[in-house]
Write an enzyme that holds these catalytic residues in place. Structure first.
Site, PDB file in Angstrom:
ATOM      1  N   ARG A  91      -7.964 -10.960  -9.357  1.00 52.83           N
ATOM      2  CA  ARG A  91      -8.579  -9.678  -9.008  1.00 52.83           C
ATOM      3  C   ARG A  91      -9.999  -9.565  -9.524  1.00 52.83           C
ATOM      4  NH1 ARG A  91      -3.168  -6.503  -8.926  1.00 52.83           N
ATOM      5  NH2 ARG A  91      -3.734  -4.479  -8.136  1.00 52.83           N
ATOM      6  N   ARG A 116       5.995  10.620  -8.577  1.00 46.86           N
ATOM      7  CA  ARG A 116       5.395   9.747  -9.582  1.00 46.86           C
ATOM      8  C   ARG A 116       4.316  10.513 -10.336  1.00 46.86           C
ATOM      9  NH1 ARG A 116       4.412   3.749  -7.459  1.00 46.86           N
ATOM     10  NH2 ARG A 116       6.304   3.444  -6.266  1.00 46.86           N
ATOM     11  N   ARG A 143      -8.091   3.516  -8.934  1.00 41.27           N
ATOM     12  CA  ARG A 143      -7.615   2.167  -8.566  1.00 41.27           C
ATOM     13  C   ARG A 143      -8.394   1.621  -7.363  1.00 41.27           C
ATOM     14  NH1 ARG A 143      -1.834   3.781  -9.086  1.00 41.27           N
ATOM     15  NH2 ARG A 143      -1.350   3.345 -11.257  1.00 41.27           N
ATOM     16  N   ARG A 159       3.145   9.240  -1.009  1.00 40.42           N
ATOM     17  CA  ARG A 159       4.217   8.543  -1.727  1.00 40.42           C
ATOM     18  C   ARG A 159       4.406   9.138  -3.123  1.00 40.42           C
ATOM     19  NH1 ARG A 159       3.721   2.155  -2.591  1.00 40.42           N
ATOM     20  NH2 ARG A 159       2.727   2.752  -4.534  1.00 40.42           N
ATOM     21  N   LYS A 216       0.943  -5.136   0.410  1.00 35.18           N
ATOM     22  CA  LYS A 216       0.941  -6.565   0.064  1.00 35.18           C
ATOM     23  C   LYS A 216       2.291  -7.050  -0.451  1.00 35.18           C
ATOM     24  CE  LYS A 216      -1.980  -6.461  -3.391  1.00 35.18           C
ATOM     25  NZ  LYS A 216      -2.224  -5.182  -3.807  1.00 35.18           N
TER      26      LYS A 216
HETATM   27  P1  AMP Z   1      -0.228  -3.819  -8.579  1.00 34.42           P
HETATM   28  O1  AMP Z   1       1.211  -3.449  -8.487  1.00 34.42           O
HETATM   29  O2  AMP Z   1      -0.497  -5.225  -8.134  1.00 34.42           O
HETATM   30  O3  AMP Z   1      -1.136  -2.832  -7.907  1.00 34.42           O
HETATM   31  O4  AMP Z   1      -0.599  -3.795 -10.131  1.00 34.42           O
HETATM   32  C1  AMP Z   1      -0.397  -2.652 -10.933  1.00 34.42           C
HETATM   33  C2  AMP Z   1      -1.368  -2.624 -12.093  1.00 34.42           C
HETATM   34  O5  AMP Z   1      -1.195  -3.782 -12.915  1.00 34.42           O
HETATM   35  C3  AMP Z   1      -2.834  -2.646 -11.700  1.00 34.42           C
HETATM   36  O6  AMP Z   1      -3.331  -1.372 -11.376  1.00 34.42           O
HETATM   37  C4  AMP Z   1      -3.473  -3.206 -12.971  1.00 34.42           C
HETATM   38  O7  AMP Z   1      -3.563  -2.227 -13.990  1.00 34.42           O
HETATM   39  C5  AMP Z   1      -2.448  -4.231 -13.414  1.00 34.42           C
HETATM   40  N1  AMP Z   1      -2.733  -5.561 -12.799  1.00 34.42           N
HETATM   41  C6  AMP Z   1      -1.987  -6.229 -11.887  1.00 34.42           C
HETATM   42  N2  AMP Z   1      -2.555  -7.409 -11.571  1.00 34.42           N
HETATM   43  C7  AMP Z   1      -3.688  -7.490 -12.302  1.00 34.42           C
HETATM   44  C8  AMP Z   1      -4.724  -8.451 -12.413  1.00 34.42           C
HETATM   45  N3  AMP Z   1      -4.711  -9.591 -11.677  1.00 34.42           N
HETATM   46  N4  AMP Z   1      -5.735  -8.211 -13.287  1.00 34.42           N
HETATM   47  C9  AMP Z   1      -5.760  -7.100 -14.028  1.00 34.42           C
HETATM   48  N5  AMP Z   1      -4.837  -6.134 -13.968  1.00 34.42           N
HETATM   49  C10 AMP Z   1      -3.804  -6.316 -13.105  1.00 34.42           C
END
Ligand code: AMP
Length: 189
Positions: free
Chosen positions: A86, A131, A142, A125, A11
């Protein structure tokens, strides 16, 4: 606009291309959280606990952060949200925010990928990039959280007739082309 998809769907990369095309900022809540974590801000310290476990940061914290971000001058003409909303509570909150700012949701782009394929990609990855925090358990958690809390949003937006679904498997530029075709725009080269 909103771009949605499970972790590992690519994304972020696509969000940057789309945002550039429309001349609007791509607002990634994950990126904002990560920036706060690396700067050691109170928000970052709070968010890190959840992120490291593969859980969502509580709605209240996330909503406040997004509200502040879309209040910035560069978002006045519109914005692309990557990774937000989300949860169903975030959908409602966003509805309120955009009503208040006078915007409207033009499209919700859903990047569709095979779950086993993305888990495989993310594990590779994590290994290559070393990581340590991306353990198999966290990666799987996740995906689970996505299925439980975020997948239902696709139906919600589908019912509003603003959902655009695009196959996310394949090379980055192939997927970008599919997205632009689906959005009916001519990409700038
Ligand atoms: P992402 O890089 O978008 O996958 O986000 C990394 C992490 O940030 C996620 O696994 C969540 O812990 C937190 N996060 C990002 N966006 C949200 C959201 N809209 N609501 C809650 N947690 C979020």
């Amino acid at each position: 606009m909103i771009i949605m998809g499970p972790p590992g769907a690519g994304k972020g990369t696509q969000a940057r291309y789309i945002a550039e095309h429309f001349g609007i900022p791509a607002i990634s809540t994950g990126d904002i959280f990560r920036a706060n974590v690396s700067q050691g801000t109170p928000l970052g310290v709070e968010a890190k606990r959840y992120m490291d476990a593969g859980e969502y940061v509580p709605d209240e914290i996330t909503n406040r952060m997004v509200r502040n971000r879309i209040d910035e001058p560069d978002a006045k003409q519109g914005f692309l949200l990557d990774g937000y909303p989300r949860t169903l509570a975030q959908v409602e909150e966003l509805d309120g925010m955009i009503k208040f700012t006078g915007h409207q949701l033009d499209a919700v782009l859903s990047v569709v990928v095979d779950k086993d394929e993305v888990v495989k990609r993310l594990l590779q990855r994590a290994q290559i990039e070393g990581r340590a925090d991306d353990t198999e358990d966290v990666i799987r958690r996740r995906q689970e959280v996505y299925l439980e809390q975020t997948q239902p949003l696709i139906q919600v937006y589908g019912e509003r007739d603003i959902l655009v679904e695009v196959d996310g498997l394949g090379e980055v530029d192939e997927v970008t082309k599919r997205i632009f075709d689906a959005l009916d725009v001519v990409p700038e080269s």
